[in-house]
Design a protein around this motif. Structure first.
Motif, PDB file in Angstrom:
ATOM      1  N   LYS A 112       0.834  -1.205   0.000  1.00  0.00           N
ATOM      2  CA  LYS A 112       0.000   0.000   0.000  1.00  0.00           C
ATOM      3  C   LYS A 112       0.869   1.256   0.000  1.00  0.00           C
ATOM      4  O   LYS A 112       0.652   2.180  -0.796  1.00  0.00           O
ATOM      5  CB  LYS A 112      -0.918  -0.013   1.224  1.00  0.00           C
ATOM      6  N   ASP A 113       1.864   1.302   0.891  1.00  0.00           N
ATOM      7  CA  ASP A 113       2.757   2.465   0.957  1.00  0.00           C
ATOM      8  C   ASP A 113       3.496   2.667  -0.358  1.00  0.00           C
ATOM      9  O   ASP A 113       3.649   3.797  -0.839  1.00  0.00           O
ATOM     10  CB  ASP A 113       3.779   2.286   2.087  1.00  0.00           C
ATOM     11  N   GLU A 116       1.080   3.958  -3.198  1.00  0.00           N
ATOM     12  CA  GLU A 116       0.635   5.330  -2.924  1.00  0.00           C
ATOM     13  C   GLU A 116       1.773   6.327  -3.143  1.00  0.00           C
ATOM     14  O   GLU A 116       1.566   7.413  -3.696  1.00  0.00           O
ATOM     15  CB  GLU A 116       0.111   5.437  -1.492  1.00  0.00           C
ATOM     16  N   GLU A 119       2.567   6.642  -6.916  1.00  0.00           N
ATOM     17  CA  GLU A 119       1.502   7.395  -7.587  1.00  0.00           C
ATOM     18  C   GLU A 119       1.602   8.882  -7.256  1.00  0.00           C
ATOM     19  O   GLU A 119       1.399   9.742  -8.125  1.00  0.00           O
ATOM     20  CB  GLU A 119       0.137   6.843  -7.159  1.00  0.00           C
TER      21      GLU A 119
END
Length: 520
Positions: A112-113, A116, A119
């Motif tokens: 997830k990190d 994110e 992006e």
């Protein structure tokens, strides 16, 4: 009937980073190095510098602007990675065009990190290049591979952790726990199995601690006696703390038994919590030679429990924590609170009153000392004082180019070592001294850079306060420890009238008779 074909219509890819006017892209490298200190850390950074310098030479349109790193931290979380957070901040401040890292797992093991962050940087037209996987984050078709591989690396980290736990669990069930060197013992192999062997000198110290504690002596008194006797602590320090003595008194390994799984690892949060039933615990008897007999050990535990403070609040960090230094002994001051009184005391004096002649200081006194120093430096009678206060903070925030200094230092070291490799005689001796001097400068610089980065939160708070204030008088009224720390990195104290300040620009200023008292 014609054979069906399927074509993937990738979205139009974003343009890459915009080059500087000189046609170069500003490239930063990020790495996570092992949990290392001192010379080993310097050596690891030196190798990274050498590698990325050669890498940049292979790309004519690249300009290396810095190496960002974190030492001894997991890739499972961003929160405890100051180097990584600093890299992202500089990217968003438009100081960097391209980030290079050796692999996805070095950048982040948290899917997830990772996604994110990539992006976020992509939205700001910043490319991340993962060398091992040959992935360029700006290419849309690579997003699928990045997503898949990041999930794989995260799962791999979790599986490694679970496999290690399972292996330890099986060993514990068989009565074969993992052994690591500790005070009083060293690990040896007997008949193909690892176990503890007693270190006689250390065992005598352990027995002395138990004996004197059972005779009614406090842990503080025992620590003082050990310090005065010149006996080194388990970590090799000269000064014993009462906490070091308590750790020895609570260690059930000295019974010849092993208690395993006292704490549980929370991998995704990179922390440990006490095992209160989340996992099996094993008490394995007679795994190694005992140093303390059961009767003495259990009597000690009863005394410790009877003296235990219940609901003790967790240690709290304050703006001045680790930044007030005792000029007599070099120990940091620590905070204490009694009713509504906040005081700061020398750590050594607090443990052993006879070993240091310093006095405790009220926090209000420390604030006045720092205000006095600030007024002397910025001359509050001068109409331009407020402007100078603000400019110094902004200058450091905008020009904290540690990475450029780091590269310069490491390049100097590499150059000196190349000269050393082909030198002889007197020239070689001089170059050895030069290399050692540069290495010391690198370690001192890394310590300074760490402090400046830690203090950024105070500088930003002070700037926010200055913007809201209308006059210098308004600023002076708001000067508490959390604001004063924006300009004052450290304060070395002899008395409330005689002290030395280390400013945010790493300059020093002595107040009162600091020098004459210090040298007398």
């Amino acid at each position: 009937m014609e054979k069906k074909t399927v074509e993937v219509l990738w979205p139009e890819e974003k343009e890459g980073p915009v080059k500087e006017s000189n046609g170069k892209l500003r490239v930063a490298a990020y790495c996570r190095v092992s949990d290392i200190y001192g010379d080993d850390k310097r050596s690891s950074l030196e190798n990274q510098m050498d590698y990325y310098s050669k890498y940049i030479l292979q790309h004519e349109d690249y300009k290396l602007v810095g190496i960002y790193y974190d030492s001894g931290v997991s890739g499972m979380t961003i929160q405890k990675r100051p180097g990584f957070k600093r890299l992202i901040r500089h990217c968003l401040e438009r100081r960097i065009d391209v980030v290079i890292t050796k692999s996805i797992s070095r950048f982040s093991r948290n899917s997830k990190d990772l996604l994110e962050t990539v992006e976020l940087l992509k939205e700001h037209n910043i490319t991340v290049i993962f060398e091992k996987e040959k992935i360029d984050s700006m290419k849309t078709r690579n997003k699928f591979f990045l997503t898949a591989l990041s999930a794989v690396y995260q799962q791999e980290a979790l599986e490694i952790s679970e496999n290690n736990k399972l292996s330890a669990e099986n060993r514990n069930k068989m009565g074969r726990p993992i052994f690591r060197n500790q005070y009083g013992y060293r690990v040896v192999e007997i008949d193909g199995r690892r176990t503890f062997e007693i270190v006689d000198d250390e065992a005598r110290v352990i027995k002395y601690i138990y004996k004197t504690f059972l005779e009614g002596n406090s842990t503080t008194k025992i620590a003082l006696e050990l310090t005065e006797s010149g006996i080194r602590t388990p970590s090799g320090n000269e000064i014993w703390r009462d906490s070091s003595v308590k750790n020895i008194l609570r260690n059930n390994n000295y019974l010849g038994d092993r208690l395993t799984n006292e704490y549980v690892s929370l991998l995704m949060e990179r922390r440990y919590i006490r095992n209160e039933g989340q996992e099996n615990r094993y008490y394995i008897k007679n795994t190694h030679p005992a140093i303390i007999d059961e009767e003495a050990f259990h009597k000690v535990q009863e005394i410790l429990i009877s003296k235990q403070v219940t609901n003790k609040p967790p240690m709290k960090s304050y703006p001045l924590s680790k930044r007030i230094i005792c000029a007599y002994c070099g120990w940091p001051y620590y905070h204490s609170k009694k009713r509504d009184s906040h005081r700061w005391k020398c750590g050594l004096k607090g443990n052993h009153a006879t070993l240091c002649e310093s006095n405790s200081l009220a926090e209000t006194t420390l604030n006045e000392m720092m205000k006095q120093a600030l007024e002397e430096r910025y001359d509050f009678q001068n109409p331009g004082a407020l402007k100078r206060l603000k400019q110094d903070l902004e200058r450091l925030n905008n020009n904290d180019r540690f990475e450029l200094h780091r590269m310069s230092n490491l390049m100097s070291l590499l150059s000196a070592k190349e000269e050393l490799a082909i030198s002889e005689g007197i020239e070689r001796d001089l170059l050895i001294e030069k290399v050692e001097e540069i290495e010391s400068e690198i370690l001192a610089f890394e310590d300074l850079a760490s402090k400046i980065e830690e203090d950024r939160v105070y500088r930003e708070k002070a700037l926010e306060m200055i913007v809201k204030s209308k006059t210098l008088e308004d600023v002076i009224k708001s000067l508490d420890a959390s604001i004063l720390r924006a300009w004052i990195m450290e304060i070395s104290v002899l008395t409330k009238n005689d002290f030395k300040v280390r400013w945010l620009d790493d300059s020093y200023e002595e107040i009162g008779d600091y020098i004459s008292i210090k040298t007398s």
